[in-house]
Design a protein around this motif. Sequence first.
Motif, PDB file in Angstrom:
ATOM      1  N   MET A   1      44.478  56.559  -5.205  1.00 34.78           N
ATOM      2  CA  MET A   1      45.218  56.672  -3.983  1.00 34.78           C
ATOM      3  C   MET A   1      44.273  56.410  -2.812  1.00 34.78           C
ATOM      4  SD  MET A   1      48.285  58.712  -3.286  1.00 34.78           S
ATOM      5  CE  MET A   1      49.083  58.927  -1.759  1.00 34.78           C
ATOM      6  N   LEU A   2      44.751  55.674  -1.852  1.00 35.20           N
ATOM      7  CA  LEU A   2      43.940  55.353  -0.682  1.00 35.20           C
ATOM      8  C   LEU A   2      43.937  56.511   0.308  1.00 35.20           C
ATOM      9  CD1 LEU A   2      45.088  51.691  -0.015  1.00 35.20           C
ATOM     10  CD2 LEU A   2      42.988  52.444  -1.115  1.00 35.20           C
ATOM     11  N   SER A   3      42.801  56.706   0.928  1.00 38.61           N
ATOM     12  CA  SER A   3      42.707  57.739   1.955  1.00 38.61           C
ATOM     13  C   SER A   3      43.341  57.216   3.240  1.00 38.61           C
ATOM     14  CB  SER A   3      41.237  58.084   2.210  1.00 38.61           C
ATOM     15  OG  SER A   3      40.598  57.000   2.863  1.00 38.61           O
ATOM     16  N   PRO A   4      43.692  58.101   4.150  1.00 37.25           N
ATOM     17  CA  PRO A   4      44.252  57.653   5.425  1.00 37.25           C
ATOM     18  C   PRO A   4      43.313  56.694   6.178  1.00 37.25           C
ATOM     19  CG  PRO A   4      44.655  59.986   5.135  1.00 37.25           C
ATOM     20  CD  PRO A   4      43.757  59.555   4.016  1.00 37.25           C
ATOM     21  N   SER A   5      42.006  56.929   6.080  1.00 33.83           N
ATOM     22  CA  SER A   5      41.076  56.029   6.776  1.00 33.83           C
ATOM     23  C   SER A   5      41.055  54.647   6.129  1.00 33.83           C
ATOM     24  CB  SER A   5      39.674  56.626   6.810  1.00 33.83           C
ATOM     25  OG  SER A   5      39.173  56.788   5.503  1.00 33.83           O
ATOM     26  N   GLN A   6      41.191  54.584   4.795  1.00 32.93           N
ATOM     27  CA  GLN A   6      41.252  53.283   4.121  1.00 32.93           C
ATOM     28  C   GLN A   6      42.528  52.539   4.504  1.00 32.93           C
ATOM     29  OE1 GLN A   6      40.797  54.981   0.182  1.00 32.93           O
ATOM     30  NE2 GLN A   6      38.973  53.699  -0.147  1.00 32.93           N
ATOM     31  N   ILE A   7      43.620  53.256   4.561  1.00 35.76           N
ATOM     32  CA  ILE A   7      44.891  52.638   4.944  1.00 35.76           C
ATOM     33  C   ILE A   7      44.783  52.084   6.359  1.00 35.76           C
ATOM     34  CG2 ILE A   7      47.325  53.089   5.463  1.00 35.76           C
ATOM     35  CD1 ILE A   7      47.237  55.125   3.112  1.00 35.76           C
ATOM     36  N   GLU A   8      44.215  52.848   7.261  1.00 36.86           N
ATOM     37  CA  GLU A   8      44.055  52.387   8.646  1.00 36.86           C
ATOM     38  C   GLU A   8      43.142  51.174   8.718  1.00 36.86           C
ATOM     39  OE1 GLU A   8      44.925  51.847  12.368  1.00 36.86           O
ATOM     40  OE2 GLU A   8      45.907  53.332  11.094  1.00 36.86           O
ATOM     41  N   ALA A   9      42.088  51.157   7.908  1.00 39.17           N
ATOM     42  CA  ALA A   9      41.181  50.004   7.891  1.00 39.17           C
ATOM     43  C   ALA A   9      41.931  48.748   7.439  1.00 39.17           C
ATOM     44  CB  ALA A   9      39.993  50.278   6.976  1.00 39.17           C
ATOM     45  N   TYR A  10      42.781  48.862   6.424  1.00 40.87           N
ATOM     46  CA  TYR A  10      43.569  47.714   5.977  1.00 40.87           C
ATOM     47  C   TYR A  10      44.545  47.268   7.052  1.00 40.87           C
ATOM     48  CZ  TYR A  10      41.776  48.044   1.219  1.00 40.87           C
ATOM     49  OH  TYR A  10      40.967  48.053   0.115  1.00 40.87           O
ATOM     50  N   ARG A  11      45.106  48.199   7.774  1.00 42.23           N
ATOM     51  CA  ARG A  11      46.044  47.841   8.848  1.00 42.23           C
ATOM     52  C   ARG A  11      45.352  47.071   9.975  1.00 42.23           C
ATOM     53  NH1 ARG A  11      49.237  53.563   8.866  1.00 42.23           N
ATOM     54  NH2 ARG A  11      50.693  53.040   7.204  1.00 42.23           N
ATOM     55  N   ARG A  12      44.091  47.367  10.205  1.00 36.31           N
ATOM     56  CA  ARG A  12      43.358  46.683  11.271  1.00 36.31           C
ATOM     57  C   ARG A  12      42.863  45.290  10.855  1.00 36.31           C
ATOM     58  NH1 ARG A  12      41.032  51.827  11.808  1.00 36.31           N
ATOM     59  NH2 ARG A  12      39.175  51.090  10.730  1.00 36.31           N
ATOM     60  N   MET A  13      42.874  45.006   9.557  1.00 40.37           N
ATOM     61  CA  MET A  13      42.389  43.712   9.073  1.00 40.37           C
ATOM     62  C   MET A  13      43.322  42.582   9.476  1.00 40.37           C
ATOM     63  SD  MET A  13      41.207  44.275   5.176  1.00 40.37           S
ATOM     64  CE  MET A  13      39.939  45.436   4.750  1.00 40.37           C
ATOM     65  N   THR A  14      42.715  41.421   9.653  1.00 43.44           N
ATOM     66  CA  THR A  14      43.517  40.224   9.897  1.00 43.44           C
ATOM     67  C   THR A  14      44.059  39.735   8.555  1.00 43.44           C
ATOM     68  OG1 THR A  14      41.664  38.711   9.564  1.00 43.44           O
ATOM     69  CG2 THR A  14      42.013  39.553  11.815  1.00 43.44           C
ATOM     70  N   PRO A  15      45.086  38.890   8.591  1.00 48.09           N
ATOM     71  CA  PRO A  15      45.579  38.321   7.329  1.00 48.09           C
ATOM     72  C   PRO A  15      44.467  37.576   6.573  1.00 48.09           C
ATOM     73  CG  PRO A  15      47.174  37.950   9.053  1.00 48.09           C
ATOM     74  CD  PRO A  15      45.947  38.530   9.712  1.00 48.09           C
ATOM     75  N   GLU A  16      43.591  36.918   7.295  1.00 52.40           N
ATOM     76  CA  GLU A  16      42.489  36.195   6.652  1.00 52.40           C
ATOM     77  C   GLU A  16      41.550  37.151   5.933  1.00 52.40           C
ATOM     78  OE1 GLU A  16      43.328  35.770   9.916  1.00 52.40           O
ATOM     79  OE2 GLU A  16      44.312  33.811   9.714  1.00 52.40           O
ATOM     80  N   GLU A  17      41.274  38.299   6.526  1.00 50.26           N
ATOM     81  CA  GLU A  17      40.406  39.291   5.885  1.00 50.26           C
ATOM     82  C   GLU A  17      41.063  39.851   4.628  1.00 50.26           C
ATOM     83  OE1 GLU A  17      37.932  41.239   9.598  1.00 50.26           O
ATOM     84  OE2 GLU A  17      40.050  41.755   9.366  1.00 50.26           O
ATOM     85  N   ARG A  18      42.354  40.118   4.709  1.00 45.48           N
ATOM     86  CA  ARG A  18      43.065  40.631   3.532  1.00 45.48           C
ATOM     87  C   ARG A  18      43.110  39.575   2.430  1.00 45.48           C
ATOM     88  NH1 ARG A  18      48.113  42.096   6.331  1.00 45.48           N
ATOM     89  NH2 ARG A  18      47.082  42.610   8.251  1.00 45.48           N
ATOM     90  N   TRP A  19      43.314  38.315   2.825  1.00 46.91           N
ATOM     91  CA  TRP A  19      43.369  37.245   1.843  1.00 46.91           C
ATOM     92  C   TRP A  19      42.023  37.091   1.137  1.00 46.91           C
ATOM     93  CZ3 TRP A  19      46.777  35.229  -1.014  1.00 46.91           C
ATOM     94  CH2 TRP A  19      46.509  34.072  -1.734  1.00 46.91           C
ATOM     95  N   LYS A  20      40.926  37.251   1.871  1.00 48.03           N
ATOM     96  CA  LYS A  20      39.600  37.159   1.261  1.00 48.03           C
ATOM     97  C   LYS A  20      39.434  38.216   0.167  1.00 48.03           C
ATOM     98  CE  LYS A  20      34.745  37.039   2.077  1.00 48.03           C
ATOM     99  NZ  LYS A  20      33.637  36.728   2.817  1.00 48.03           N
ATOM    100  N   ILE A  21      39.922  39.423   0.410  1.00 46.94           N
ATOM    101  CA  ILE A  21      39.865  40.486  -0.603  1.00 46.94           C
ATOM    102  C   ILE A  21      40.687  40.089  -1.825  1.00 46.94           C
ATOM    103  CG2 ILE A  21      40.543  42.864  -1.114  1.00 46.94           C
ATOM    104  CD1 ILE A  21      39.827  43.520   1.811  1.00 46.94           C
ATOM    105  N   VAL A  22      41.877  39.539  -1.600  1.00 48.18           N
ATOM    106  CA  VAL A  22      42.723  39.096  -2.711  1.00 48.18           C
ATOM    107  C   VAL A  22      41.996  38.037  -3.539  1.00 48.18           C
ATOM    108  CG1 VAL A  22      44.839  37.826  -3.286  1.00 48.18           C
ATOM    109  CG2 VAL A  22      44.905  39.657  -1.598  1.00 48.18           C
ATOM    110  N   GLU A  23      41.380  37.077  -2.868  1.00 44.94           N
ATOM    111  CA  GLU A  23      40.654  36.018  -3.582  1.00 44.94           C
ATOM    112  C   GLU A  23      39.494  36.592  -4.392  1.00 44.94           C
ATOM    113  OE1 GLU A  23      39.731  33.404  -0.289  1.00 44.94           O
ATOM    114  OE2 GLU A  23      41.157  31.937  -1.080  1.00 44.94           O
ATOM    115  N   GLU A  24      38.749  37.530  -3.809  1.00 45.45           N
ATOM    116  CA  GLU A  24      37.622  38.131  -4.515  1.00 45.45           C
ATOM    117  C   GLU A  24      38.088  38.907  -5.748  1.00 45.45           C
ATOM    118  OE1 GLU A  24      35.764  40.447  -1.452  1.00 45.45           O
ATOM    119  OE2 GLU A  24      34.837  38.686  -0.530  1.00 45.45           O
ATOM    120  N   LEU A  25      39.170  39.667  -5.598  1.00 43.95           N
ATOM    121  CA  LEU A  25      39.691  40.430  -6.734  1.00 43.95           C
ATOM    122  C   LEU A  25      40.238  39.510  -7.821  1.00 43.95           C
ATOM    123  CD1 LEU A  25      41.444  43.360  -4.844  1.00 43.95           C
ATOM    124  CD2 LEU A  25      39.354  43.479  -6.222  1.00 43.95           C
ATOM    125  N   SER A  26      40.906  38.434  -7.417  1.00 45.17           N
ATOM    126  CA  SER A  26      41.435  37.480  -8.394  1.00 45.17           C
ATOM    127  C   SER A  26      40.304  36.813  -9.159  1.00 45.17           C
ATOM    128  CB  SER A  26      42.287  36.416  -7.699  1.00 45.17           C
ATOM    129  OG  SER A  26      43.442  36.987  -7.164  1.00 45.17           O
TER     130      SER A  26
END
Length: 67
Positions: A1-26
Amino acid sequence: MLSPSQIEAYRRMTPEERWKIVEELSASAWEALLELPWEERERRLAIAREEHRLSNENMMRRLKERS
């Protein structure tokens, strides 16, 4: 489960930053899959293909029911 601070960090990310995480995990998941013995890799891929096929069938059935 994500902590509230982790959730907030994801909310502040740009779509490009989130996509980079998806690519790395894939990439990491594919690397791990390719390290498996051939039989196990094929078994897991067969399961994924079957789940995808069933998902497509369900979606098509529901679309037909609505028309």
